[in-house]
Design an enzyme around this catalytic site. Structure first.
Site, PDB file in Angstrom:
ATOM      1  N   HIS A  67       8.542  14.845   7.298  1.00 54.87           N
ATOM      2  CA  HIS A  67       7.735  16.070   7.216  1.00 54.87           C
ATOM      3  C   HIS A  67       6.552  16.098   8.164  1.00 54.87           C
ATOM      4  CE1 HIS A  67       4.069  15.048   4.740  1.00 54.87           C
ATOM      5  NE2 HIS A  67       4.808  14.021   4.391  1.00 54.87           N
ATOM      6  N   CYS A 107     -10.808  14.165  -2.965  1.00 56.92           N
ATOM      7  CA  CYS A 107     -11.561  14.542  -4.146  1.00 56.92           C
ATOM      8  C   CYS A 107     -10.942  13.840  -5.345  1.00 56.92           C
ATOM      9  CB  CYS A 107     -11.519  16.042  -4.342  1.00 56.92           C
ATOM     10  SG  CYS A 107     -12.578  16.605  -5.674  1.00 56.92           S
TER      11      CYS A 107
HETATM   12  C1  LIG Z   1       1.689  11.076   5.998  1.00 55.39           C
HETATM   13  C2  LIG Z   1       1.554   9.630   6.295  1.00 55.39           C
HETATM   14  C3  LIG Z   1       2.202   8.659   5.525  1.00 55.39           C
HETATM   15  C4  LIG Z   1       2.973   9.000   4.280  1.00 55.39           C
HETATM   16  O1  LIG Z   1       4.178   9.667   4.549  1.00 55.39           O
HETATM   17  P1  LIG Z   1       4.849  10.524   3.361  1.00 55.39           P
HETATM   18  O2  LIG Z   1       6.192  10.890   3.921  1.00 55.39           O
HETATM   19  O3  LIG Z   1       3.964  11.710   3.160  1.00 55.39           O
HETATM   20  O4  LIG Z   1       4.951   9.643   2.175  1.00 55.39           O
HETATM   21  C5  LIG Z   1       2.068   7.341   5.899  1.00 55.39           C
HETATM   22  N1  LIG Z   1       1.349   6.981   6.968  1.00 55.39           N
HETATM   23  C6  LIG Z   1       0.714   7.883   7.738  1.00 55.39           C
HETATM   24  C7  LIG Z   1      -0.053   7.411   8.925  1.00 55.39           C
HETATM   25  C8  LIG Z   1       0.784   9.243   7.428  1.00 55.39           C
HETATM   26  O5  LIG Z   1       0.131  10.117   8.192  1.00 55.39           O
END
Ligand SMILES: *Cc1c(COP(=O)(O)O)cnc(C)c1O
Length: 390
Positions: free
Chosen positions: A200, A324
């Site tokens: 995502h 938060c």
């Molecule tokens: C968003 C993010 C995650 C977590 O990924 P998810 O698919 O949302 O669990 C891990 N590490 C970094 C650097 C991120 O930006």
């Protein structure tokens, strides 16, 4: 006008990704483990996605383990390597500004008799490889350092740390969730043994991700069940999510060369205009070693949370990095780690651009940000230290 400048938090699903996924939610719904032809179609789709993800990062398909996202990939890397290691290897090195998925996984291991060194991060938002080298012990089993920091966008010296890890015979994990699709790299050039990806963050669906595991790296599963993913991650495959990740990976590779220069120019225009038009603003992190899409700015005497809310009312979505929890606004651990005061950390905003950001979006942001900051500053009392300084 709605202007979304929070692509580091999440991205919309690309229409081509959605189109690739839809058949696997409807007519091609088979279980990839089933022997019949419906199952075989699902299996073939998962295999194609594995090829696409591997190709994007220079890995063999057999080295890709699909997970439920970046968080699970990070947890599988940290816990999986430690669980597979001999009892004598009881030390991990990571950094103070990792994503919570790595930070809290390491923290949890502390209570299981594993020692963790959290190496500091410079004011420039960059880890000094020599700090990693100094933290090494004979029992160090794993080093985990992120590629691009999610809040600052700063790029870490992964290749150098990879060489240090190899010399020390420690495994090297890299959270590349924020660099995939923004930087061109491959796992061999970086010298990593494990690398996390999230769908995502690259225009794929939420709830899908992957962990690259270099062939020969001992890794214990975190979940127990069937023999999926070569015994590394059980559970019926999320076929639509995996197909979406595969398509997103393909597009990330195809878009990289035209996205990066376009986005960096827009980011720089946004940043430079804010610096010109708003007094007392500072850029956090090294400006010359960042991914193209991110800028993190401290707005003295204006609360980040209040800015996010006020800007949202003006149609601009960004992030304050602050979390938060239990009603109190906690300053970002990453900004504290690079040496910002809690007040400066609480007055910081992250703007992160993406594929749908164009000149009109930046024009709108530039129009609304300066007056919003000015208004919030006029409402907030001067902090005692600046009064004393006069
Ligand atoms: C968003 C993010 C995650 C977590 O990924 P998810 O698919 O949302 O669990 C891990 N590490 C970094 C650097 C991120 O930006």
């Amino acid at each position: 006008m709605r202007v979304y400048l929070d692509y580091n938090a999440t991205t919309p699903v690309d229409p081509a990704v959605l189109a690739a996924m839809l058949p696997y939610l409807a007519q091609d719904f088979g279980n990839a483990s089933s022997i019949h032809s419906a199952g075989q179609r699902a299996r073939a789709a998962v295999d194609r996605a594995r090829d696409s993800v591997g190709k994007l990062i220079g890995a063999a398909p057999s080295e890709i383990v699909f997970t439920s996202g970046g968080t699970e990939a990070d947890n599988l890397a940290v816990f999986g390597v430690v669980a597979a290691a001999p009892q004598s290897r009881k030390h991990i090195i990571t950094t103070a500004f990792e994503h919570h998925a790595v930070l809290n996984a390491c923290q949890a291991l502390l209570t299981h008799g594993i020692d963790v060194t959290f190496v500091p991060v410079g004011r420039d938002g960059i880890v000094d490889p020599e700090d990693v080298r100094r933290a090494l012990r004979p029992e160090t089993v794993l080093i985990s350092v992120m590629h691009a920091n999610n809040e600052l966008g700063t790029i870490q010296p992964i290749e150098e740390i990879g060489r240090i890890a190899a010399e020390a015979d420690a495994f090297f994990h890299c959270d590349a969730v924020q660099s995939v699709g923004k930087l061109s790299f491959d796992v061999n050039q970086l010298g990593v043994d494990l690398l996390s990806i999230s769908a995502h963050k690259i225009y794929g669906p939420k709830g899908a991700g992957a962990l690259y595991v270099r062939s020969g790296t001992p890794l214990e599963p975190r979940l127990f069940g069937g023999h999926h993913e070569r015994d590394r991650r059980p559970g019926t495959e999320n076929v639509p999510g995996i197909v979406g990740l595969g398509k997103a990976a393909e597009l990330a590779g195809a878009h990289l060369n035209d996205d990066a220069p376009r986005i960096v120019a827009l980011r720089n225009r946004l940043e430079e205009t804010i610096l010109e038009e708003v007094p007392s603003v500072r850029v956090n992190g090294a400006r010359n070693r960042r991914v193209p899409n991110t800028t993190n700015l401290s707005f003295e005497r204006a609360g980040g949370e209040a800015l996010v809310i006020a800007l949202d009312l003006q149609g601009v979505a960004c992030s304050s990095g602050a979390a938060c929890s239990s009603g109190a606004v906690e300053p970002s651990h990453a900004l504290l780690a690079i040496g910002l005061s809690p007040d400066d950390a609480r007055s910081s905003l992250r703007f992160s651009l993406g594929r749908a950001t164009g000149p009109q979006e930046i024009d709108h942001a530039i129009r609304v940000i300066p007056p919003v900051v000015e208004r919030l500053r006029s409402l907030s009392p001067r902090p005692p230290d600046s009064v004393a300084a006069q």
